[in-house]
Design a protein around this motif. Structure first.
Motif, mmCIF file in Angstrom:
data_model
loop_
_atom_site.group_PDB
_atom_site.id
_atom_site.type_symbol
_atom_site.label_atom_id
_atom_site.label_comp_id
_atom_site.label_asym_id
_atom_site.label_seq_id
_atom_site.Cartn_x
_atom_site.Cartn_y
_atom_site.Cartn_z
ATOM 1 N N TYR A 116 0.828 -1.205 -0.060
ATOM 2 C CA TYR A 116 -0.103 -0.022 -0.256
ATOM 3 C C TYR A 116 0.639 1.347 -0.084
ATOM 4 C CZ TYR A 116 -3.418 3.462 1.310
ATOM 5 O OH TYR A 116 -4.336 4.679 1.491
ATOM 6 N N GLY A 127 -0.066 2.800 -3.360
ATOM 7 C CA GLY A 127 -1.072 3.991 -3.119
ATOM 8 C C GLY A 127 -2.431 3.340 -3.557
ATOM 9 N N GLU A 128 -3.366 3.725 -3.224
ATOM 10 C CA GLU A 128 -4.681 3.624 -3.557
ATOM 11 C C GLU A 128 -5.086 3.501 -5.003
ATOM 12 O OE1 GLU A 128 -8.038 5.076 -1.166
ATOM 13 O OE2 GLU A 128 -7.226 4.502 0.619
ATOM 14 N N GLU A 129 -4.578 4.542 -5.693
ATOM 15 C CA GLU A 129 -4.750 4.653 -7.073
ATOM 16 C C GLU A 129 -4.405 3.486 -7.964
ATOM 17 O OE1 GLU A 129 -3.755 7.881 -10.646
ATOM 18 O OE2 GLU A 129 -4.271 8.477 -8.675
ATOM 19 N N LYS A 130 -3.191 2.903 -7.653
ATOM 20 C CA LYS A 130 -2.753 1.677 -8.371
ATOM 21 C C LYS A 130 -3.677 0.416 -8.013
ATOM 22 C CE LYS A 130 1.153 2.737 -10.657
ATOM 23 N NZ LYS A 130 1.047 3.061 -11.950
ATOM 24 N N GLN A 169 -6.711 0.325 -6.866
ATOM 25 C CA GLN A 169 -7.978 0.755 -7.980
ATOM 26 C C GLN A 169 -7.809 0.330 -9.420
ATOM 27 O OE1 GLN A 169 -11.098 1.958 -6.642
ATOM 28 N NE2 GLN A 169 -11.429 0.736 -8.626
ATOM 29 N N GLU A 170 -6.688 0.778 -9.940
ATOM 30 C CA GLU A 170 -6.569 0.362 -11.255
ATOM 31 C C GLU A 170 -6.158 -0.893 -11.661
ATOM 32 O OE1 GLU A 170 -3.414 2.325 -13.552
ATOM 33 O OE2 GLU A 170 -3.313 3.901 -11.986
ATOM 34 N N HIS A 209 -9.869 -2.627 -11.200
ATOM 35 C CA HIS A 209 -10.550 -2.338 -12.341
ATOM 36 C C HIS A 209 -10.116 -3.053 -13.672
ATOM 37 C CE1 HIS A 209 -13.038 0.044 -15.081
ATOM 38 N NE2 HIS A 209 -12.010 0.360 -15.895
ATOM 39 N N ARG A 247 -15.553 -2.966 -5.755
ATOM 40 C CA ARG A 247 -15.489 -2.023 -4.645
ATOM 41 C C ARG A 247 -15.005 -2.874 -3.588
ATOM 42 N NH1 ARG A 247 -17.780 -0.421 0.074
ATOM 43 N NH2 ARG A 247 -17.393 1.702 0.775
#
Length: 125
Positions: free
Chosen positions: A8, A12-15, A17-18, A21, A47
Motif C-alpha cells: 500500500y 497507493g490506492e490509485e494503483k 484501484q487500477e 478495475h 468495490r
C-alpha cells in the motif's frame, strides 16, 4: 508483520484501484469467471475487492469496518473453486497486473500474494 503490508505504501490506492478495475474487465470477458456474478453489475464486487486489497496491502481497514473479518475461504465456499477456476482467476489478476506500472519488487510481492490466496481458495477437485 504481514510481508504484503508494504505494498500500500509503495503503490497507493490509485494503483490498487487500477488493478482491480483491470481485473474486473478481465472477469467481464471471461465466461467462466463471469458466471460467478449472476447479479450482472460488477461494481459492488469491484468495490469489495478494492477495499479488501487496500486493507491486506497495509492501507485503511475499511473492508473490515464495513464487512467484518474477511474470512475469504468461508465467503467463497458457495462456489466450487477447482484448479481450473483458480487458474481463470489467477490469469485475470496477472493480466491486470501487466496493465499497470509496478516496481519489480512490488510486482513479485503482489504475485506471491495472489498465487498463495488463489491456491488457498481451491475447495473442489
Amino acid at each position: 508483520m504481514n510481508p504484503f503490508q508494504s505494498i500500500y505504501e509503495a503503490v497507493g490506492e490509485e494503483k490498487i484501484q487500477e488493478l482491480v478495475h483491470h481485473f474486473y474487465q478481465g472477469v467481464e470477458s471471461n465466461h467462466e469467471l463471469r458466471k460467478l456474478y449472476p447479479e450482472g453489475d460488477l461494481k459492488p464486487a469491484e468495490r469489495r475487492l478494492f477495499l479488501f486489497l487496500v486493507q491486506v496491502f497495509g492501507g485503511p481497514q475499511t473492508y473490515s469496518e464495513e464487512r467484518g473479518h474477511p474470512r475469504l475461504r468461508l465467503r467463497h465456499m458457495q462456489w466450487a473453486i477447482d484448479p481450473k477456476m483458480r487458474n481463470h482467476w489467477l490469469n485475470a489478476m496477472l493480466e491486470a497486473m501487466d496493465k499497470i506500472q509496478l516496481d519489480q519488487e512490488v510486482r513479485e510481492l503482489m504475485m506471491n500474494y495472489f498465487i498463495k490466496v488463489a491456491n488457498h481458495m481451491v475447495n473442489h477437485d
